[in-house]
Scaffold this active site. Structure first.
Site, short mmCIF file in Angstrom:
data_model
loop_
_atom_site.label_atom_id
_atom_site.label_comp_id
_atom_site.label_asym_id
_atom_site.label_seq_id
_atom_site.Cartn_x
_atom_site.Cartn_y
_atom_site.Cartn_z
N HIS A 71 39.82 29.93 37.33
CA HIS A 71 38.91 30.97 37.82
C HIS A 71 37.52 30.82 37.20
O HIS A 71 37.25 31.37 36.14
CB HIS A 71 39.51 32.35 37.47
CG HIS A 71 38.76 33.50 38.03
ND1 HIS A 71 39.30 34.75 38.13
CD2 HIS A 71 37.49 33.62 38.53
CE1 HIS A 71 38.41 35.59 38.65
NE2 HIS A 71 37.30 34.91 38.90
N HIS A 73 33.08 30.44 38.29
CA HIS A 73 32.01 30.54 39.29
C HIS A 73 30.90 29.59 38.85
O HIS A 73 30.08 29.96 38.02
CB HIS A 73 31.46 31.96 39.37
CG HIS A 73 32.49 33.01 39.70
ND1 HIS A 73 32.68 33.47 40.99
CD2 HIS A 73 33.39 33.68 38.94
CE1 HIS A 73 33.64 34.39 41.00
NE2 HIS A 73 34.10 34.53 39.76
N ARG A 75 28.41 28.36 40.56
CA ARG A 75 27.09 28.69 41.14
C ARG A 75 26.47 27.60 42.01
O ARG A 75 25.29 27.72 42.39
CB ARG A 75 26.09 29.05 40.03
CG ARG A 75 26.55 30.09 39.03
CD ARG A 75 26.93 31.38 39.71
NE ARG A 75 27.09 32.49 38.77
CZ ARG A 75 27.79 33.57 39.05
NH1 ARG A 75 28.41 33.71 40.21
NH2 ARG A 75 27.88 34.55 38.18
N ASN A 105 32.11 32.44 45.94
CA ASN A 105 30.93 33.30 46.16
C ASN A 105 29.62 32.61 45.77
O ASN A 105 28.81 33.14 45.01
CB ASN A 105 31.08 34.65 45.43
CG ASN A 105 31.24 34.50 43.93
OD1 ASN A 105 31.68 33.46 43.44
ND2 ASN A 105 30.89 35.53 43.18
N LYS A 156 40.68 33.22 48.33
CA LYS A 156 40.20 34.25 47.42
C LYS A 156 39.73 35.45 48.23
O LYS A 156 38.88 35.32 49.12
CB LYS A 156 39.05 33.71 46.58
CG LYS A 156 38.34 34.75 45.70
CD LYS A 156 39.22 35.26 44.58
CE LYS A 156 38.59 36.37 43.77
NZ LYS A 156 37.51 35.94 42.89
N HIS A 187 40.50 39.59 43.76
CA HIS A 187 39.76 40.46 42.85
C HIS A 187 40.13 41.87 43.28
O HIS A 187 39.65 42.36 44.30
CB HIS A 187 38.25 40.23 42.97
CG HIS A 187 37.47 41.16 42.09
ND1 HIS A 187 36.57 40.71 41.15
CD2 HIS A 187 37.47 42.52 41.99
CE1 HIS A 187 36.05 41.76 40.50
NE2 HIS A 187 36.58 42.88 41.01
N ASP A 287 37.12 33.61 34.39
CA ASP A 287 36.13 34.27 35.25
C ASP A 287 34.72 33.93 34.77
O ASP A 287 33.84 34.78 34.74
CB ASP A 287 36.35 35.79 35.28
CG ASP A 287 35.65 36.43 36.46
OD1 ASP A 287 35.08 35.70 37.30
OD2 ASP A 287 35.65 37.67 36.55
N HIS A 291 25.11 34.23 34.24
CA HIS A 291 23.82 34.74 34.72
C HIS A 291 22.84 34.54 33.58
O HIS A 291 23.24 34.62 32.40
CB HIS A 291 23.89 36.25 35.02
CG HIS A 291 24.84 36.62 36.12
ND1 HIS A 291 24.55 36.48 37.45
CD2 HIS A 291 26.09 37.15 36.06
CE1 HIS A 291 25.58 36.92 38.18
NE2 HIS A 291 26.53 37.30 37.36
N GLY A 303 28.92 39.98 35.21
CA GLY A 303 29.45 38.64 34.94
C GLY A 303 29.00 38.10 33.60
O GLY A 303 27.87 38.33 33.16
O1 DOR Z 1 31.63 40.20 36.88
C1 DOR Z 1 31.85 39.46 37.82
N1 DOR Z 1 31.03 38.46 38.13
N2 DOR Z 1 32.95 39.67 38.56
C2 DOR Z 1 33.18 38.99 39.68
O2 DOR Z 1 34.18 39.23 40.32
C3 DOR Z 1 32.22 37.96 40.16
C4 DOR Z 1 31.41 37.48 39.07
C5 DOR Z 1 30.20 36.71 39.49
O3 DOR Z 1 30.33 35.85 40.37
O4 DOR Z 1 29.12 36.93 38.91
ZN ZN Z 2 36.63 38.93 40.24
ZN ZN Z 3 35.58 35.87 39.35
#
Ligand code: DOR
Ligand code: ZN
Ligand code: ZN
Length: 418
Positions: A71, A73, A75, A105, A156, A187, A287, A291, A303
């Protein structure tokens, strides 16, 4: 590659020193003693093109299977000012993560086969470690794409609002998406966990509950398991180690330690540790949601990054007596690979990919912002002490990270068994 004197956790749970021979990226032999001469003969026998053999003497230090993080992200594409396939994979290599599975995402979102193909092209030859992809469910119903898509970890589904506009609310569409998916990762927070369970029960598919954070959600998972459902639970290191008291420490932490699901109470931390140890929760996934600091400080941004310190923090848990090395390997390598059917990953076993992490358990250190290689430039664990240090990260028999240095971008896409 020949590895000598590695401390392994054996299948029976005991620890022992072993030598390991790697041939063509796979574990070829694990035994009490493999001589150098012998290894040279085997390695160069049919491989006259080879010019060198990597040789590592671990002198009794731990060698564990590379961490499989189901899991993250990363980017890429669209948000590469926060992270990219390359920088995210560097953070992985430093943290001992040898396989990561990327979430949909991004911009554009991974909700069509065409976008997925583009993403494959973007990641190719750009990463230090191996990777796979989750496919996203779309609010306007992409169940036909879900039916046809190949070699993905799961569908997802976002059942709550989060980063990116991917929430699916329409019940009929949700039902179709579940019915076309072999395994759904959700989620889902609080009542949405119950909703995901009932959708999965009805459609008789497998369900992976991302980032459980509340005692009540763990109870729902426990009941569904007792019913015989094929259901799995994940916990993040931040929901194990951090709670609202860390978040509320000062003005900066109030902005940085914000994510979905949010941090909960110290009691929830304890409940999650217990569920992780007793087999109700199956995996640790970070997760990893980077950022920039500026973005976090300017406005509420959900996040936090994770891959760079997940293993070293879990080693902290181990040192504090919260879990055994055997269980750590199960929840961080073996189970994620098994649940998502990732071919040849997650175990130190003959025939499996030679993905390893060498650990120095004596080298504990305070995590500092200056050390961070993730493009976001900060860590939620700054100021906390690790339980050890990742010395070397090996992917399919190649050293990709050693003592602070990054070697080869040899990462490639994994295969998911049917
Ligand atoms: O805090 C989060 N950030 N929760 C998520 O489900 C997505 C993630 C993000 O992509 O920034
Ligand atoms: Zn999530
Ligand atoms: Zn996530």
């Amino acid at each position: 590659m020949l590895i000598k004197n590695a401390r392994l956790v054996l299948e029976n749970g005991e620890e022992a020193l072993r030598d390991i021979l790697v041939l063509e990226g796979k574990i070829a032999e694990i035994s009490q003693e493999i001589g150098i001469e012998d290894a040279i003969k085997k390695i160069f026998k049919d491989n006259t093109h080879l010019v060198r053999m990597d040789y590592l003497d671990l002198e009794g230090r731990y060698l564990i299977p590379g961490i499989v993080d189901p899991h993250v992200h990363m980017r890429d594409p669209g948000l590469t000012h926060k992270e990219s396939a390359t920088t995210g994979s560097m953070a992985c290599a430093k943290g001992g993560v040898t396989t990561f599975v990327d979430m949909p995402n991004t911009i554009p979102a991974t909700i069509t086969e065409e976008v997925l193909e583009d993403k494959r092209g973007i990641f190719k030859n750009k990463t230090y470690v191996d990777y796979g992809f989750h496919f996203g469910a779309a609010g306007d119903n992409n169940s036909q794409e879900i039916k046809n898509v190949k070699n993905i970890a799961s569908t997802k589904v976002f059942l709550n609002i989060s980063t990116g506009k991917m929430m699916v609310e329409n019940d009929e569409i949700l039902n179709e998406i579940f019915s076309e998916s072999k395994i759904v990762s959700v989620h889902a927070e609080e009542d949405m966990v119950k909703k995901a369970i009932s959708l999965s029960r009805k459609n008789k598919n497998e369900l992976y509950l991302c980032h459980l954070s509340l005692a009540e959600e763990v109870e729902d998972l426990k009941k569904a398991k007792a019913e015989g459902m094929k259901i799995y639970g994940e916990v993040t290191p931040h929901h194990l180690f951090l709670n609202t008291s860390h978040r509320d420490e000062n003005e900066e932490s109030k902005k940085l330690l914000i994510m979905k699901p949010e941090l909960k109470s110290g009691d929830d931390n304890e409940c999650l540790w217990e569920a992780l140890n007793n087999g109700i929760i199956d995996t640790v996934g970070t997760d990893h949601a980077p950022h920039l600091l500026s973005e976090k400080m300017e406005k509420t941004t959900f996040g936090i990054p994770g891959v760079e310190h997940s293993l070293e923090m879990m080693l902290r848990g181990l040192k504090e007596g919260k879990m055994s090395m055997k269980r750590l390997i199960e929840v961080m390598s073996e189970n994620p690979a098994k649940i998502f059917n990732i071919k040849n990953k997650g175990k130190i076993k003959v025939g499996y990919d030679a993905d390893f992490v060498e650990l120095d358990m004596d080298q504990e250190r305070i995590i500092e912002r200056e050390e961070v290689v993730s493009k976001c430039g900060w860590s939620p664990y700054e100021g906390l002490k690790t339980g050890g240090t990742v010395l070397t990260t090996i992917v399919r028999g190649e050293i990709v990270y050693k003592n602070g240095n990054f070697k080869n971008k040899i990462g490639r896409e994994v295969e998911f068994n049917g």
